[in-house]
Scaffold this motif. Structure first.
Motif, mmCIF file in Angstrom:
data_model
loop_
_atom_site.group_PDB
_atom_site.id
_atom_site.type_symbol
_atom_site.label_atom_id
_atom_site.label_comp_id
_atom_site.label_asym_id
_atom_site.label_seq_id
_atom_site.Cartn_x
_atom_site.Cartn_y
_atom_site.Cartn_z
ATOM 1 N N LEU A 12 0.826 -1.202 0.000
ATOM 2 C CA LEU A 12 0.000 0.000 0.000
ATOM 3 C C LEU A 12 0.864 1.256 0.000
ATOM 4 O O LEU A 12 0.547 2.251 -0.677
ATOM 5 C CB LEU A 12 -0.927 -0.004 1.223
ATOM 6 C CG LEU A 12 -1.806 1.235 1.425
ATOM 7 C CD1 LEU A 12 -2.746 1.433 0.234
ATOM 8 C CD2 LEU A 12 -2.599 1.126 2.728
ATOM 9 N N LEU A 13 1.971 1.207 0.750
ATOM 10 C CA LEU A 13 2.887 2.345 0.817
ATOM 11 C C LEU A 13 3.447 2.668 -0.569
ATOM 12 O O LEU A 13 3.464 3.828 -1.000
ATOM 13 C CB LEU A 13 4.019 2.033 1.794
ATOM 14 C CG LEU A 13 5.099 3.091 1.984
ATOM 15 C CD1 LEU A 13 4.508 4.360 2.575
ATOM 16 C CD2 LEU A 13 6.217 2.570 2.885
ATOM 17 N N VAL A 14 3.904 1.644 -1.271
ATOM 18 C CA VAL A 14 4.442 1.843 -2.619
ATOM 19 C C VAL A 14 3.370 2.405 -3.543
ATOM 20 O O VAL A 14 3.619 3.329 -4.336
ATOM 21 C CB VAL A 14 5.000 0.518 -3.178
ATOM 22 C CG1 VAL A 14 5.401 0.677 -4.646
ATOM 23 C CG2 VAL A 14 6.193 0.050 -2.356
ATOM 24 N N LEU A 15 2.148 1.866 -3.441
ATOM 25 C CA LEU A 15 1.049 2.332 -4.287
ATOM 26 C C LEU A 15 0.742 3.803 -4.024
ATOM 27 O O LEU A 15 0.569 4.595 -4.974
ATOM 28 C CB LEU A 15 -0.199 1.487 -4.032
ATOM 29 C CG LEU A 15 -1.473 1.900 -4.793
ATOM 30 C CD1 LEU A 15 -1.246 1.792 -6.293
ATOM 31 C CD2 LEU A 15 -2.669 1.061 -4.354
ATOM 32 N N LEU A 16 0.673 4.183 -2.749
ATOM 33 C CA LEU A 16 0.382 5.579 -2.408
ATOM 34 C C LEU A 16 1.456 6.517 -2.946
ATOM 35 O O LEU A 16 1.157 7.611 -3.445
ATOM 36 C CB LEU A 16 0.251 5.735 -0.891
ATOM 37 C CG LEU A 16 -0.992 5.113 -0.247
ATOM 38 C CD1 LEU A 16 -0.902 5.197 1.279
ATOM 39 C CD2 LEU A 16 -2.260 5.808 -0.739
ATOM 40 N N ILE A 17 2.725 6.091 -2.856
ATOM 41 C CA ILE A 17 3.823 6.927 -3.357
ATOM 42 C C ILE A 17 3.715 7.093 -4.863
ATOM 43 O O ILE A 17 3.890 8.195 -5.404
ATOM 44 C CB ILE A 17 5.179 6.318 -2.958
ATOM 45 C CG1 ILE A 17 5.359 6.376 -1.432
ATOM 46 C CG2 ILE A 17 6.323 7.060 -3.645
ATOM 47 C CD1 ILE A 17 6.568 5.621 -0.933
ATOM 48 N N LEU A 18 3.424 5.998 -5.568
ATOM 49 C CA LEU A 18 3.294 6.056 -7.022
ATOM 50 C C LEU A 18 2.117 6.928 -7.444
ATOM 51 O O LEU A 18 2.142 7.535 -8.518
ATOM 52 C CB LEU A 18 3.125 4.649 -7.592
ATOM 53 C CG LEU A 18 4.359 3.729 -7.487
ATOM 54 C CD1 LEU A 18 4.036 2.344 -8.018
ATOM 55 C CD2 LEU A 18 5.542 4.324 -8.251
ATOM 56 N N LEU A 19 1.085 6.997 -6.595
ATOM 57 C CA LEU A 19 -0.083 7.834 -6.884
ATOM 58 C C LEU A 19 0.166 9.305 -6.565
ATOM 59 O O LEU A 19 -0.709 10.149 -6.785
ATOM 60 C CB LEU A 19 -1.302 7.338 -6.097
ATOM 61 C CG LEU A 19 -1.884 5.980 -6.539
ATOM 62 C CD1 LEU A 19 -3.009 5.549 -5.605
ATOM 63 C CD2 LEU A 19 -2.387 6.055 -7.982
ATOM 64 N N GLY A 20 1.347 9.598 -6.017
ATOM 65 C CA GLY A 20 1.705 10.988 -5.750
ATOM 66 C C GLY A 20 1.448 11.458 -4.337
ATOM 67 O O GLY A 20 1.583 12.650 -4.044
ATOM 68 N N THR A 21 1.108 10.538 -3.429
ATOM 69 C CA THR A 21 0.900 10.916 -2.033
ATOM 70 C C THR A 21 2.230 11.300 -1.398
ATOM 71 O O THR A 21 3.252 10.658 -1.642
ATOM 72 C CB THR A 21 0.287 9.747 -1.241
ATOM 73 O OG1 THR A 21 -0.890 9.303 -1.908
ATOM 74 C CG2 THR A 21 -0.063 10.168 0.186
ATOM 75 N N HIS A 22 2.233 12.360 -0.590
ATOM 76 C CA HIS A 22 3.459 12.754 0.112
ATOM 77 C C HIS A 22 3.962 11.577 0.936
ATOM 78 O O HIS A 22 3.186 10.884 1.601
ATOM 79 C CB HIS A 22 3.184 13.963 1.009
ATOM 80 C CG HIS A 22 4.415 14.522 1.656
ATOM 81 N ND1 HIS A 22 4.969 13.988 2.805
ATOM 82 C CD2 HIS A 22 5.213 15.560 1.300
ATOM 83 C CE1 HIS A 22 6.041 14.680 3.134
ATOM 84 N NE2 HIS A 22 6.216 15.635 2.239
ATOM 85 N N ILE A 23 5.271 11.359 0.899
ATOM 86 C CA ILE A 23 5.853 10.185 1.543
ATOM 87 C C ILE A 23 5.545 10.144 3.034
ATOM 88 O O ILE A 23 5.272 9.074 3.609
ATOM 89 C CB ILE A 23 7.384 10.146 1.295
ATOM 90 C CG1 ILE A 23 7.998 8.868 1.830
ATOM 91 C CG2 ILE A 23 8.062 11.348 1.888
ATOM 92 C CD1 ILE A 23 7.701 7.670 1.040
ATOM 93 N N GLY A 24 5.535 11.306 3.692
ATOM 94 C CA GLY A 24 5.228 11.342 5.117
ATOM 95 C C GLY A 24 3.800 10.954 5.410
ATOM 96 O O GLY A 24 3.510 10.205 6.357
ATOM 97 N N VAL A 25 2.885 11.458 4.584
ATOM 98 C CA VAL A 25 1.470 11.111 4.743
ATOM 99 C C VAL A 25 1.262 9.620 4.485
ATOM 100 O O VAL A 25 0.527 8.939 5.215
ATOM 101 C CB VAL A 25 0.601 11.952 3.793
ATOM 102 C CG1 VAL A 25 -0.857 11.516 3.863
ATOM 103 C CG2 VAL A 25 0.727 13.439 4.125
ATOM 104 N N ALA A 26 1.934 9.095 3.458
ATOM 105 C CA ALA A 26 1.811 7.672 3.137
ATOM 106 C C ALA A 26 2.329 6.804 4.281
ATOM 107 O O ALA A 26 1.717 5.791 4.641
ATOM 108 C CB ALA A 26 2.566 7.365 1.853
ATOM 109 N N LEU A 27 3.456 7.202 4.878
ATOM 110 C CA LEU A 27 4.005 6.455 6.018
ATOM 111 C C LEU A 27 3.035 6.466 7.194
ATOM 112 O O LEU A 27 2.826 5.441 7.856
ATOM 113 C CB LEU A 27 5.353 7.054 6.440
ATOM 114 C CG LEU A 27 6.562 6.736 5.561
ATOM 115 C CD1 LEU A 27 7.741 7.610 5.963
ATOM 116 C CD2 LEU A 27 6.941 5.269 5.668
ATOM 117 N N ALA A 28 2.452 7.629 7.474
ATOM 118 C CA ALA A 28 1.520 7.742 8.601
ATOM 119 C C ALA A 28 0.267 6.888 8.379
ATOM 120 O O ALA A 28 -0.186 6.183 9.292
ATOM 121 C CB ALA A 28 1.133 9.208 8.807
#
Length: 438
Positions: A12-28
């Protein structure tokens, strides 16, 4: 069950990053959701992650990052970087490719007061590149020397990446700082050797030295000496203080920022310049601190889910040789270097890779320096090498294209990987000084 959930969260983390989500938000998001699924209680998940974030912020080592960034910003705005470059230029005037070598030498020394490659790239794009073009250097060669040598900023202490690595792995910041000195010098020498050989074989890319006819006025000479020796004095204060044990890294950062302020005032910085440096340091530091907080939450998810042992067993149980596992790590780091910044790469991978490296019998300090080198090489990796875009945005030349910068920096990219492998094969390059001092 916990390991499976963590793997789903990593996906899910990788998917969120690829979708352009800020890395900090994706981690949280992934940390919160993962801990909730493992514990089955929303209140418990919020409590654990809240305490994790609070404890992360309380660590005094977190103060090191904004102080060192402030030190670098003040020195950069004071004009001392330009002074340092001109001194290096005159000192090395008889070497082939002397302006490119002066850029490498200037970046080597400047790295010891900035801790951020981006700052070095931005500064020397404006200082060194116009000088090289003015005397006839090929633009691709000049751009490559600026972008490539800026990578030294993340290896030579004080380095923000080394601080982040130390925080995540609970290693000594001072030990990692000292460990980066010899590999940093080795890498700088590899860069210089490349420039000398390339310029000697093809003088067209770097015309021979021509004696300057313009003599410095006493005021210009005084300003240069203040800037050059001011930087050297800061290096002795910060690195020497840590080396001798007189300062902790946090104290050294504080005194370094104060020393930079003194140099800046002597160089003629005004109150508005100082305020601008403080604001810029805050802008640089705030995203890093947010990432570190969310990375602490991510690390807690890995711990609760038993992910490190789970993934370690996947690697070690796959029948791969150690060199194959290391190669896989390199590939992951370089691919991530195309997509996200260096701090984010460390936050995503080090909590997983560091324990695996320890299981393989690698020295933790040598592996840290090896990892920093490979991750830094990722900043030059197309199509999204962050340093390349920094140089493109900073050089005062519209004809300088991204393709030219990528092409010119390719030899430096390869030399960084050579230096990384040298550290892996000869761990003493990284471990000798820390063992001697600590």
């Amino acid at each position: 069950m916990g390991g499976d959930i963590v793997l789903w969260m990593l996906g899910l983390l990788v998917l969120l990053i690829l979708l352009g989500t800020h890395i900090g938000v994706a981690l949280a998001i992934c940390s919160g959701l993962g801990v909730f699924l493992i514990l089955g209680s929303f209140e418990a998940a919020v409590s654990i992650l809240g305490n994790t974030a609070y404890e992360a912020v309380r660590k005094d080592v977190f103060a090191v990052i904004p102080l060192f960034v402030l030190m670098g910003d003040i020195i950069s705005r004071s004009g001392a970087a330009a002074d340092l470059y001109r001194i290096c230029d005159r000192t090395m005037k008889r070497l082939p490719g002397r302006l490119a070598i002066a850029t490498i030498a200037g970046n080597t020394v400047f790295a010891a007061v900035t801790g951020v490659s981006i700052a070095s790239a931005a500064a020397f794009s404006r200082i060194a590149y116009p000088e090289m073009v003015k005397v006839g250097y090929r633009k691709t060669f000049a751009l490559g020397s600026v972008a490539g040598s800026a990578c030294l900023g993340m290896l030579i202490p004080p380095s923000v990446l080394l601080i982040v690595w130390a925080i995540l792995t609970e290693m000594s910041v001072g030990a990692l700082f000292i460990a980066g000195i010899i590999p940093g010098i080795v890498l700088a020498l590899l860069f210089v050797a490349y420039v000398v050989i390339a310029a000697a074989r093809n003088p067209d890319i770097a015309p021979p030295f021509q004696e300057d006819l313009v003599e410095l006025t006493p005021q210009e000479l005084r300003s240069e000496l203040i800037g050059g020796f001011g930087i050297l004095g800061l290096i002795m204060l910060v690195i020497g203080g840590i080396w001798t044990g007189f300062f902790t890294p946090t104290e050294a950062a504080g005194f370094g920022a104060l020393g930079a302020l003194v140099v800046g005032v002597i160089k003629g910085m005004r109150w508005s310049d100082i305020v601008a440096a403080i604001i810029q340091a805050g802008r640089t530091t705030a995203p890093i601190m947010f990432l570190l907080i969310t990375a602490s939450m991510y690390s807690r998810l890995l711990a609760i889910g038993g992910a490190v042992n789970f993934i370690q067993n996947l690697f070690l149980g796959a029948g791969l040789e150690p060199w194959q596992i290391i190669t896989l790590m390199i590939v992951v780091w370089l691919v991530l270097g195309m997509l996200v910044d260096s701090v984010s790469i460390i936050l995503l991978t080090v909590p997983i890779f560091a324990p695996i490296a320890m299981a393989l019998g690698l020295d933790p300090i040598a592996f840290a320096i090896f990892g920093i080198l490979v991750i830094e090489a990722g900043l030059l990796t197309p199509p999204f090498g962050l340093l390349v875009y920094t140089v493109k945005g900073s050089v005062p030349d519209r004809e300088a294209t991204l393709g030219m910068i990528f092409k010119g920096s390719t030899p430096y990219f390869l030399l960084i990987l050579v230096a990384a492998l040298l550290v892996l094969w000869i761990p003493a390059l990284a471990t000798w000084l820390p063992k001697l001092m600590f």
